[in-house]
Design a protein around this motif. Structure first.
Motif, mmCIF file in Angstrom:
data_model
loop_
_atom_site.group_PDB
_atom_site.id
_atom_site.type_symbol
_atom_site.label_atom_id
_atom_site.label_comp_id
_atom_site.label_asym_id
_atom_site.label_seq_id
_atom_site.Cartn_x
_atom_site.Cartn_y
_atom_site.Cartn_z
ATOM 1 N N ASP A 76 6.523 -8.005 17.541
ATOM 2 C CA ASP A 76 7.364 -8.308 18.427
ATOM 3 C C ASP A 76 7.624 -7.597 19.662
ATOM 4 O O ASP A 76 8.654 -7.691 20.398
ATOM 5 N N ALA A 77 6.492 -6.936 20.033
ATOM 6 C CA ALA A 77 6.669 -6.363 21.175
ATOM 7 C C ALA A 77 6.881 -7.047 22.533
ATOM 8 O O ALA A 77 7.637 -6.468 23.351
ATOM 9 N N ASP A 78 6.529 -8.268 22.582
ATOM 10 C CA ASP A 78 6.672 -9.298 23.676
ATOM 11 C C ASP A 78 8.316 -9.400 23.741
ATOM 12 O O ASP A 78 8.975 -9.277 24.853
ATOM 13 N N GLU A 79 8.924 -9.679 22.695
ATOM 14 C CA GLU A 79 10.452 -9.886 22.483
ATOM 15 C C GLU A 79 11.339 -8.615 22.950
ATOM 16 O O GLU A 79 12.150 -8.689 23.863
ATOM 17 N N ARG A 80 10.543 -7.425 22.690
ATOM 18 C CA ARG A 80 11.244 -6.027 23.179
ATOM 19 C C ARG A 80 11.069 -5.934 24.666
ATOM 20 O O ARG A 80 11.818 -5.304 25.286
ATOM 21 N N VAL A 81 10.064 -6.291 25.012
ATOM 22 C CA VAL A 81 9.802 -6.128 26.637
ATOM 23 C C VAL A 81 10.680 -7.021 27.407
ATOM 24 O O VAL A 81 11.305 -6.526 28.209
ATOM 25 N N VAL A 85 13.232 -5.846 29.975
ATOM 26 C CA VAL A 85 13.256 -6.441 31.420
ATOM 27 C C VAL A 85 14.576 -6.984 31.771
ATOM 28 O O VAL A 85 15.255 -6.778 32.782
ATOM 29 N N GLU A 86 15.115 -7.800 31.097
ATOM 30 C CA GLU A 86 16.542 -8.699 30.996
ATOM 31 C C GLU A 86 17.742 -7.611 31.203
ATOM 32 O O GLU A 86 18.692 -7.820 31.848
ATOM 33 N N GLU A 87 17.636 -6.529 30.685
ATOM 34 C CA GLU A 87 18.520 -5.341 30.494
ATOM 35 C C GLU A 87 18.304 -4.248 31.792
ATOM 36 O O GLU A 87 19.400 -3.331 31.571
ATOM 37 N N GLU A 88 17.351 -4.721 32.363
ATOM 38 C CA GLU A 88 17.089 -3.900 33.645
ATOM 39 C C GLU A 88 16.978 -2.289 33.148
ATOM 40 O O GLU A 88 17.664 -1.303 33.909
ATOM 41 N N VAL A 89 16.285 -2.208 32.363
ATOM 42 C CA VAL A 89 16.095 -0.665 31.716
ATOM 43 C C VAL A 89 15.302 -0.027 32.766
ATOM 44 O O VAL A 89 14.215 -0.732 33.211
ATOM 45 N N ARG A 90 15.263 1.452 33.276
ATOM 46 C CA ARG A 90 14.605 1.921 34.074
ATOM 47 C C ARG A 90 12.962 2.141 33.756
ATOM 48 O O ARG A 90 12.061 2.052 34.561
ATOM 49 N N VAL A 91 12.889 2.650 32.652
ATOM 50 C CA VAL A 91 11.762 3.344 32.036
ATOM 51 C C VAL A 91 11.278 2.635 30.670
ATOM 52 O O VAL A 91 11.996 2.390 29.855
ATOM 53 N N ALA A 92 10.099 2.201 30.701
ATOM 54 C CA ALA A 92 9.423 1.899 29.298
ATOM 55 C C ALA A 92 8.492 2.752 28.982
ATOM 56 O O ALA A 92 7.623 3.213 29.745
ATOM 57 N N GLU A 101 -2.054 -6.062 30.274
ATOM 58 C CA GLU A 101 -1.242 -7.162 30.676
ATOM 59 C C GLU A 101 0.143 -6.545 30.478
ATOM 60 O O GLU A 101 0.920 -7.216 31.375
ATOM 61 N N LEU A 102 0.557 -5.892 29.328
ATOM 62 C CA LEU A 102 1.804 -5.675 29.115
ATOM 63 C C LEU A 102 2.581 -4.705 30.166
ATOM 64 O O LEU A 102 3.507 -4.664 30.730
ATOM 65 N N ILE A 103 1.460 -3.710 30.705
ATOM 66 C CA ILE A 103 1.764 -2.739 31.686
ATOM 67 C C ILE A 103 2.251 -3.644 33.036
ATOM 68 O O ILE A 103 3.110 -3.343 33.928
ATOM 69 N N GLY A 104 1.190 -4.487 33.381
ATOM 70 C CA GLY A 104 1.593 -5.378 34.460
ATOM 71 C C GLY A 104 2.722 -6.063 34.346
ATOM 72 O O GLY A 104 3.528 -6.295 35.352
ATOM 73 N N ARG A 105 3.084 -6.737 33.216
ATOM 74 C CA ARG A 105 4.286 -7.501 33.034
ATOM 75 C C ARG A 105 5.457 -6.542 33.658
ATOM 76 O O ARG A 105 6.442 -7.060 34.219
ATOM 77 N N LEU A 106 5.637 -5.617 33.018
ATOM 78 C CA LEU A 106 6.638 -4.533 33.217
ATOM 79 C C LEU A 106 6.735 -4.041 34.597
ATOM 80 O O LEU A 106 8.000 -4.032 35.189
ATOM 81 N N ARG A 107 5.475 -3.723 35.265
ATOM 82 C CA ARG A 107 5.849 -3.138 36.527
ATOM 83 C C ARG A 107 6.161 -4.359 37.505
ATOM 84 O O ARG A 107 6.837 -4.099 38.518
ATOM 85 N N ASP A 108 5.736 -5.498 37.351
ATOM 86 C CA ASP A 108 6.042 -6.718 38.182
ATOM 87 C C ASP A 108 7.450 -6.900 38.046
ATOM 88 O O ASP A 108 8.382 -7.642 38.923
#
Length: 354
Positions: A76-81, A85-92, A101-108
Motif C-alpha cells: 500500500d505504498a502508493d496509498e501512503r504516498v 502528499v495530501e497532508e502536505e508533509v515536508r519530508v518522506a 517513479e516514487l521519488i519523482g511523484r513525491l518531488r513533483d
C-alpha cells in the motif's frame, strides 16, 4: 548552525530523529520538531487511516517541519504516498530505496525525499534517481543494520554523491555532530538517543533496561527474522538463537496473525509484501515468514512493556547513554556541546610552527 540539511528541510538544527517503529509516534516527533530537529513519524506499523490521523496530530502539536517514514516495498505504498502528499508533509523518508517513479511523484508534489541507506551503491542509486538527500547508517546503528562502520561508510558516501548526506549509526552527542560535519555530512541522525528521552512513549521499565545496558549488552543477531538485527541481548534473544527452525516458524506464524489483526492487512496483502521483501535479498520463504516476528516482537517491548516477550532494537550507543532528557533538553545540549567542541579545536589552517 546552518547546513545544507537545515536549508533543505527548514529546521533550526542539523539533527534528525529517526522513524523508529512503535517509538516515533506523534508525541516524540512533535517534541523533536519543536526542539528544532527534524522529527520523522514511523508509519510502517500504522494503518493508512491511522497514519493520516497521526500526521494531523503531529501538526496540531507543532508548526515545525517533520517527516514520515514508510516502506517503499509495502503493497500500500502508493496509498501512503498519497496521504503524505495530501497532508502536505515536508519530508518522506524511506527505510528501503524507493523507486525512481516514487521519488519523482513525491518531488513533483513538493515533498523532500530522504531515503536511508547502508551502502555506497545504494546512495549512488537514489541520488541518480533524484533523491534530495540521504541518511547513511553505519553498522553501529540499531535495528536492521550492515557490517560497515559509520567512520568508513560515511566518507565513502560523501565522496560519491552530490546531495546532502546525514550521518547515522553511533551518534548521541555534540562531539558526534562535529565529527559528522568534519566527514562532510550535513547533519546527524539519532534513533536510540531520542528513544531514551522523557518525550518517548516507550514504557519506563523498558527505558530502564536500556539505561542499564553496557556496550557489550548490545548484539547483532539473525535469530529474529533471518537478517542482521542490532538489539539488546536478553534472555528472549538467547532463546530465539537456541530455538530450532520449527519452533521459530511456529512463533512467526502466530506473530504474522497478530500483525494482520493489528495492521488491518489481508493475508493476500501480507503475501504480496512478503514477495516484495524477498525480491533482491535472496531470502528463503522461511526467512520471509520469520520477518513477521519483527513488528510484533518490537511491539511487545516498545508498547506493551514486556521485555520478557519482546525485543529491543538498539544502537551501540545504548551502552553509553545514562539519562532521559526531554527532546528540548537533548537538542540544546547537543548543540551546546558541538559549539564548545568547535571552539576548542586547534586552528589547523593558521601559521606554520617549527
Amino acid at each position: 548552525m546552518e547546513t545544507a540539511l537545515t536549508r533543505l528541510v527548514g529546521v533550526r538544527h542539523p539533527l534528525v530523529q529517526t522513524g523508529m517503529g512503535w517509538v516515533a509516534g506523534p508525541r516524540l516527533v512533535s517534541a523533536a520538531a519543536n526542539a528544532g530537529a527534524l522529527g520523522i513519524l514511523a508509519s510502517a506499523t500504522m494503518t493508512p487511516a491511522r497514519l493520516r490521523a497521526a500526521i494531523r496530530e503531529v501538526r496540531s502539536r507543532t508548526s515545525a517541519p517533520f517527516g514520515v517514514n514508510l516502506r517503499a516495498d509495502a503493497g500500500d505504498a502508493d496509498e501512503r504516498v498519497r496521504i503524505i502528499v495530501e497532508e502536505e508533509v515536508r519530508v518522506a523518508s524511506f527505510a528501503l530505496a524507493p523507486s525512481k517513479e516514487l521519488i519523482g511523484r513525491l518531488r513533483d508534489a513538493g515533498v523532500v525525499v530522504i531515503p536511508s541507506v547502508g551502502a555506497r551503491r545504494h546512495a549512488e542509486k537514489v541520488a541518480d534517481w533524484g533523491a534530495d538527500a540521504v541518511i547513511v547508517q553505519g553498522g553501529e546503528g540499531g535495528g536492521h543494520t550492515g557490517e560497515v562502520a559509520t567512520s568508513v561508510l560515511l566518507p565513502q558516501v560523501v565522496d560519491a554523491v552530490d546531495i546532502p548526506v546525514v550521518a547515522a549509526g553511533g551518534f548521541h552527542d555534540g562531539r558526534g555532530l562535529v565529527a559528522a560535519l568534519a566527514y562532510g555530512a550535513a547533519g546527524m541522525a539519532m534513533g536510540t538517543r531520542f528513544l531514551l528521552t522523557s518525550d518517548s512513549t516507550v514504557p519506563d521499565a523498558v527505558k530502564a533496561r536500556y539505561l542499564a545496558a553496557t556496550v557489550k549488552d548490545v548484539t547483532v543477531t539473525t535469530a529474529v527474522d533471518g537478517l542482521p538485527h542490532r538489539m539488546l541481548r536478553t534472555a528472549l534473544v538467547e532463546s530465539l538463537e537456541r530455538a530450532g527452525r520449527g519452533r521459530a516458524l511456529l512463533r512467526a506464524v502466530r506473530s504474522a496473525a497478530g500483525f494482520r489483526r493489528l495492521s488491518g492487512l489481508t493475508w493476500s496483502r501480507m503475501v504480496r509484501d512478503g514477495l516484495a521483501m524477498r525480491h533482491g535479498k535472496g531470502m528463503t520463504w522461511s526467512q520471509t515468514l520469520l520477518a513477521a516476528n519483527t513488528p510484533m516482537l518490537l511491539k511487545s517491548a516498545m508498547v506493551d512493556g514486556r521485555t520478557d516477550l519482546g525485543v529491543m532494537a538498539a544502537g551501540q550507543v545504548a551502552g553509553v547513554i545514562e539519562d532521559l532528557p526531554s527532546c528540548a533538553e537533548l537538542v540544546e545540549r547537543v548543540m551546546a556541546e558541538a559549539r564548545e567542541v568547535l571552539g576548542t579545536l586547534p586552528d589547523l589552517g593558521g601559521r606554520a610552527t617549527g
